[in-house]
Design an enzyme around this catalytic site. Structure first.
Site, PDB file in Angstrom:
ATOM      1  CB  CYS A  70      -0.854  -0.039   1.268  1.00 52.30           C
ATOM      2  SG  CYS A  70      -1.894   1.398   1.519  1.00 52.30           S
ATOM      3  CB  CYS A 180      -3.117   3.811  -5.447  1.00 54.74           C
ATOM      4  SG  CYS A 180      -4.421   2.970  -4.501  1.00 54.74           S
TER       5      CYS A 180
HETATM    6  N1  DGL Z   1      -4.045   0.499  -1.961  1.00 56.16           N
HETATM    7  C1  DGL Z   1      -3.594   1.630  -1.271  1.00 56.16           C
HETATM    8  C2  DGL Z   1      -2.411   2.323  -1.907  1.00 56.16           C
HETATM    9  O1  DGL Z   1      -1.613   1.665  -2.526  1.00 56.16           O
HETATM   10  C3  DGL Z   1      -4.547   2.468  -0.466  1.00 56.16           C
HETATM   11  C4  DGL Z   1      -5.883   2.773  -1.039  1.00 56.16           C
HETATM   12  C5  DGL Z   1      -6.781   3.382   0.010  1.00 56.16           C
HETATM   13  O2  DGL Z   1      -7.152   2.645   0.926  1.00 56.16           O
HETATM   14  O3  DGL Z   1      -7.086   4.573  -0.089  1.00 56.16           O
HETATM   15  O4  DGL Z   1      -2.227   3.485  -1.767  1.00 56.16           O
END
Ligand code: DGL
Length: 271
Positions: A70, A180
């Site tokens: 993430c 993301c």
């Molecule tokens: N999947 C996440 C990222 O890579 C976070 C997305 C979220 O929960 O806002 O930033």
């Protein structure tokens, strides 16, 4: 080796899916914090607190290494996590460096969550590598819930992406950075809007290669396809267990969700 991965939700499956390809013989624990998704619009202190609890959990489950799958959690929590724990903690950040390197004087669009875009970590990275000032930053928070709801083929997703891109002269861009892990599911839409020349870059392959290097693991080069036929197959290969905010995922509905998402990631992998 037991590899723990965490994300706010199912975006991190895109990192896990790449790990299945490159390191199929390792054992995995995947933690989706579905009770708290999205992270990208929350306060940094909240994200730090959730992520610390999850890393604790993954270590108690026997993880030898943890990947913060993430970008948002990495941008606010990685330094604290590395201070707290002895095991290697691998973070993710938007792949700005290779994008700038490949851009050949055209522009680079970096899409990420609002938190990732606001935080110093990305600003510092851009200051360091974007010497010609070719990068533009675009927050795309709605893609997170659209991905969680398997709405990557929907009109809503297409219209949202198209309208956010409207102010840009797309012919000036040669690189799109997916900053993301939830954004991978929408690759066919970016391709349709930008056209065939665009290079779409995510950090997944680089992250798994970095993990392999750090932990002395050998990359598998066999390039087989990974599609799942039945929901229960997702627990059979490779060796993996899934958790939804600490609860083991074993029910048919969630396993079907995970199956659908892995199959989508396989479909869009080479786009
Ligand atoms: N999947 C996440 C990222 O890579 C976070 C997305 C979220 O929960 O806002 O930033």
């Amino acid at each position: 080796m037991k590899i723990g991965l965490l994300d706010s939700g199912m975006g991190g499956l895109s990192v896990l899916h790449e790990a299945f390809h490159l390191l199929p013989d390792e054992e995995y624990i995947f933690y989706a914090d579905v009770d708290h998704v999205p992270y990208g619009t929350k306060k940094p202190e909240e994200i730090i607190s959730y992520t610390t609890d999850i890393v604790d959990f993954l270590i108690k489950q026997g993880s030898d290494v943890v990947i913060i799958a993430c970008n948002t959690a990495t941008s606010v929590a990685i330094e604290k996590l590395r201070k707290l724990y002895d095991i290697p903690i691998i973070g993710m950040e938007p792949a700005v460096k290779p994008a700038v390197h490949h851009s050949n004087s055209k522009r680079v669009l970096v899409m990420a969550t609002p938190v990732t875009i606001r935080e110093n970590k990305l600003k510092t990275l851009i200051d360091r590598v974007d010497t010609e000032h070719v990068c533009d930053l675009l927050p795309m928070p709605r893609l997170v819930s659209l991905a969680e709801n398997e709405m990557y083929e929907s009109h809503e997703a297409f219209d949202y992406i198209a309208s956010e891109l409207k102010p840009y002269d797309l012919s000036k861009y040669s690189e799109l950075v997916l900053g993301c892990t939830h954004f991978n599911y929408f690759k066919p839409i970016y391709r349709k809007i930008f056209g065939d020349e665009l290079e779409i870059i995510d950090g997944n392959n680089g992250t798994i290669r970095h993990l392999a290097e750090k932990c002395g693991l050998k990359i598998d080069r066999s390039e087989r396809e990974i599609f799942y036929k039945n929901p229960e197959d997702v627990l059979k290969y490779p060796k993996v267990s899934y958790f939804a905010s600490g609860r083991p995922i074993t029910d048919e509905k969630m396993l079907t969700h995970i199956k659908t998402l892995h199959n989508r990631l396989e479909e869009v992998r080479s786009i």
